[in-house]
Design an enzyme around this catalytic site. Structure first.
Site, PDB file in Angstrom:
ATOM      1  N   LYS A  74      40.333  35.452  37.318  1.00 38.60           N
ATOM      2  CA  LYS A  74      40.689  35.974  38.631  1.00 38.60           C
ATOM      3  C   LYS A  74      40.121  35.062  39.717  1.00 38.60           C
ATOM      4  O   LYS A  74      39.034  34.496  39.559  1.00 38.60           O
ATOM      5  CB  LYS A  74      40.116  37.386  38.774  1.00 38.60           C
ATOM      6  CG  LYS A  74      40.442  38.097  40.084  1.00 38.60           C
ATOM      7  CD  LYS A  74      39.846  39.502  40.055  1.00 38.60           C
ATOM      8  CE  LYS A  74      40.100  40.260  41.350  1.00 38.60           C
ATOM      9  NZ  LYS A  74      39.542  41.636  41.304  1.00 38.60           N
ATOM     10  N   SER A 151      42.559  44.914  43.085  1.00 44.04           N
ATOM     11  CA  SER A 151      42.584  43.529  43.530  1.00 44.04           C
ATOM     12  C   SER A 151      42.906  42.524  42.431  1.00 44.04           C
ATOM     13  O   SER A 151      43.130  41.351  42.724  1.00 44.04           O
ATOM     14  CB  SER A 151      41.244  43.176  44.172  1.00 44.04           C
ATOM     15  OG  SER A 151      40.189  43.253  43.238  1.00 44.04           O
ATOM     16  N   SER A 175      40.027  48.138  40.746  1.00 44.20           N
ATOM     17  CA  SER A 175      40.747  46.865  40.816  1.00 44.20           C
ATOM     18  C   SER A 175      41.209  46.303  39.483  1.00 44.20           C
ATOM     19  O   SER A 175      41.964  45.338  39.455  1.00 44.20           O
ATOM     20  CB  SER A 175      39.896  45.822  41.538  1.00 44.20           C
ATOM     21  OG  SER A 175      39.794  46.149  42.905  1.00 44.20           O
TER      22      SER A 175
END
Length: 481
Positions: A74, A151, A175
Site C-alpha cells: 500500500k 483507505s 481501511s
C-alpha cells in the site's frame, strides 16, 4: 504467462514455484501483464518497479511460505529503502526511507515478489480512494462507477481484479475491511498491536491503526499474519499471545459459538434492506453450522466513540501534514480539502481535548468487553449500504467533522468498522453475499480482544460452507492471462 493464474491463491502459487512447475519470473510477468491491461481502467497500482522485482528474483528470493508470489504494498506505511511511498499526498514526491520498517522486513521474508504500491486516499483518511496525486479516482472492478473503498482501495481493486492474489493494506477505521466489502474479498483486522508499527511509528492514531492484508482466501491472510505477527523491539504494548497461530487455527473448526446478530447499525439505525437481509442470511448460515445465534446489540456509546475517533484522526493528520510541509503554507495545490479541514479542526483542540478523546476510546473498549463477556462473536454488516459511487466522498470539502459524522457521510456509510479499531478487537469482513445487481456485500464478524484464532477459524469454516473464491468481477472475467 500463467493461464490458471485466476484459479490460484498465493499459497497455491507458491506451491507451483516450489515444485518447479512455474517460476517466480513467470508469475511476475503475468502480474505485470494484468497490470498493463487493467490498471488504466482501475488506477490502482502506482510507483511500479518491475526491474527491481526482476533483480530480486535473479539474486534469489527468501525461502518463505509465499516464495515467488507477486505482491503489492500500500502507498501508506510499510516503509522501505527500495519502494518509494507518497502516502497519497502531493506534498512530497514519492520517497524511500533510510531503513526498512519491521512489517516490510517480515513481509519480504515470506519470499513475495513486490513490484509496486497501491493507491490510498491522502494520509489514509477516507472510505474512498480518490487522491489527487494519482490523477484520478481508483475504481471498483465490479462496477467502474463505484469506489473500491478506502483507505486500502488500490489493494482491494488490484486483488479483486486478479492483478495479484493478495496485497498489503492497513486499517485505522476499517481501511482493510471496507475495501474487502466493496471488492468481494476477505479482510482481517488483527487484535491491536498484533503486528509491528516500528521503527517509524510508536503507534498509529492512538493505537487504532494496524497493518494487514486483502486476499481472496482465508489461508493467504493466515499465512501472512503468522509471518508478520509479534511486536518489534521497543513496542509500547503487546497483545495476548496466540496459542498456536493463525495457520493452525484454520485447520479445524472453532467450538460452537455464541453469536450476537445485529441487522441495524450499532446505534439501532436501519441499514439498507438488502444489506440487512444479507446479515440475517449469514445468521441462518451460522445456525445451520451449529452456532447459537440471537439478536443483541452492544450498549457501548458508539456515537461518542465516533466523535473521539474524529478528534484523534484530525490531530494525527495535522501532525503528518505539518511535518511534511516543513513550513510551507497549507495550500490547495499541496493539500486536499479534507486534510486542510482536519488541520483546521485540530487547531481548535487542546492537549487536554486529545487526551480526553483517548480516554473515551479506552472507555469504549471496556464497554465492548462487557458485551463480549456474554458473546463470542458479533455479526453485523461491514457497510450500511452497497459500495458508494465515485465522488460521493470527495476530499474537496474542508468540513472535516461533517465529512466524518454528517448525515449520509462516512460514519453513516461505515458505522461498524471503527468500533473495533477503538476497542482493539479482532474483526473481519467476509464476502458471503451479493446484491441483486451483482455488487459484493461484506459480512462483518468481531471477536473478543485477543481471540484472533477463534475468529479466523470461524472465517475458514464459513469459507468452506459458502465458498467465494470462484466469484470474479466483470472486469477480471473479460481479461485473459
Amino acid at each position: 504467462m500463467i493461464a490458471e493464474y485466476d484459479a490460484l491463491d498465493a499459497v497455491a502459487m507458491a506451491a507451483l514455484v516450489a515444485r518447479g512447475d512455474v517460476t517466480a519470473a513467470d508469475l511476475l510477468d503475468t502480474a505485470l501483464a494484468r497490470t498493463s491491461a487493467l490498471n488504466p481502467a482501475l488506477n490502482a497500482v502506482v510507483w511500479q518497479q518491475p526491474d527491481l522485482a526482476r533483480r530480486h528474483i535473479a539474486r534469489g528470493l527468501p525461502a518463505g511460505p509465499l516464495r515467488g508470489v507477486p505482491f503489492l504494498l500500500k502507498d501508506l506505511g510499510a516503509e522501505s529503502t527500495e519502494f518509494p511511498c507518497a502516502s497519497g499526498s502531493r506534498i512530497l514526491p514519492p520517497a524511500t526511507e533510510s531503513a526498512d520498517s519491521a512489517i516490510w522486513d517480515r513481509i519480504r521474508a515470506t519470499g513475495v515478489v513486490t513490484f509496486g504500491r497501491t493507491t490510498a486516499p491522502e494520509n489514509g483518511i477516507g472510505v474512498a480512494t480518490e487522491a489527487a496525486v494519482y490523477g484520478g479516482p481508483t475504481r471498483n472492478p465490479w462496477d467502474l462507477s463505484r469506489t473500491p473503498g478506502g483507505s486500502s482501495g488500490g489493494a482491494g481493486a488490484a486483488v479483486a481484479a486478479g492483478i495479484v492474489p493478495v496485497a498489503h493494506g492497513s486499517d485505522g477505521g476499517g481501511s482493510i475491511r471496507i475495501p474487502a466489502a466493496c471488492c468481494g474479498l476477505f479482510g482481517f483486522k488483527a487484535t491491536r498491536a498484533r503486528l509491528p508499527d516500528g521503527p517509524f511509528s510508536g503507534e498509529g492514531w492512538g493505537g487504532m491503526a494496524i497493518d494487514g492484508f486483502l486476499s481472496r482466501s482465508v489461508r493467504d491472510t493466515a499465512v501472512l499474519l503468522d509471518a508478520c505477527a509479534g511486536p518489534d523491539p521497543g513496542a509500547p504494548y503487546w497483545p495476548p499471545p496466540l496459542a498456536h497461530g493463525y495457520g493452525d487455527a484454520i485447520t479445524r473448526p472453532p467450538p460452537r459459538l455464541r453469536v450476537a446478530i445485529c441487522d441495524t447499525t450499532l446505534t439501532g439505525t436501519p441499514i439498507d434492506p438488502e444489506v440487512a437481509e444479507a446479515v440475517r442470511d449469514a445468521g441462518r448460515l451460522l445456525e445451520s453450522l451449529g452456532h447459537r445465534v440471537e439478536p443483541a446489540r452492544p450498549t457501548a456509546d458508539t456515537a461518542a466513540m465516533m466523535h473521539a475517533w474524529t478528534r484523534i484522526v484530525a490531530c494525527g493528520t495535522a501532525l503528518s501534514v505539518r511535518t511534511d510541509l516543513g513550513g510551507r503554507p497549507l495550500s490547495p495545490d499541496l493539500v486536499e480539502g479534507v486534510s486542510r479541514g482536519a488541520c483546521a479542526y485540530a487547531k481548535t483542540l487542546s492537549g487536554a481535548d486529545y487526551l480526553q478523546a483517548l480516554g473515551q476510546i479506552h472507555a469504549y473498549g471496556r464497554q465492548m468487553a462487557d458485551f463480549f463477556a456474554r458473546f463470542d462473536i458479533l455479526l453485523t454488516a461491514t457497510l450500511a449500504e452497497l459500495p458508494a459511487r465515485i465522488g460521493r466522498f470527495s476530499h474537496e470539502t474542508e468540513d472535516f467533522v461533517h465529512f466524518r459524522t454528517g448525515p449520509g457521510m462516512v460514519f453513516d456509510y461505515s458505522p461498524f468498522c471503527a468500533a473495533f479499531n477503538a476497542s482493539g478487537q479482532p474483526a473481519a469482513s467476509l464476502p458471503l453475499a451479493g446484491s441483486t445487481g451483482g455488487l459484493p456485500i461484506g459480512i462483518h464478524l468481531a471477536a473478543p480482544f485477543g481471540a484472533d484464532e477463534t475468529l479466523i477459524a470461524l472465517c475458514a469454516e464459513l469459507e468452506t460452507a459458502r465458498p467465494w473464491f470462484h466469484r470474479r468481477p466483470p472486469l477480471a472475467a473479460t481479461t485473459g492471462p
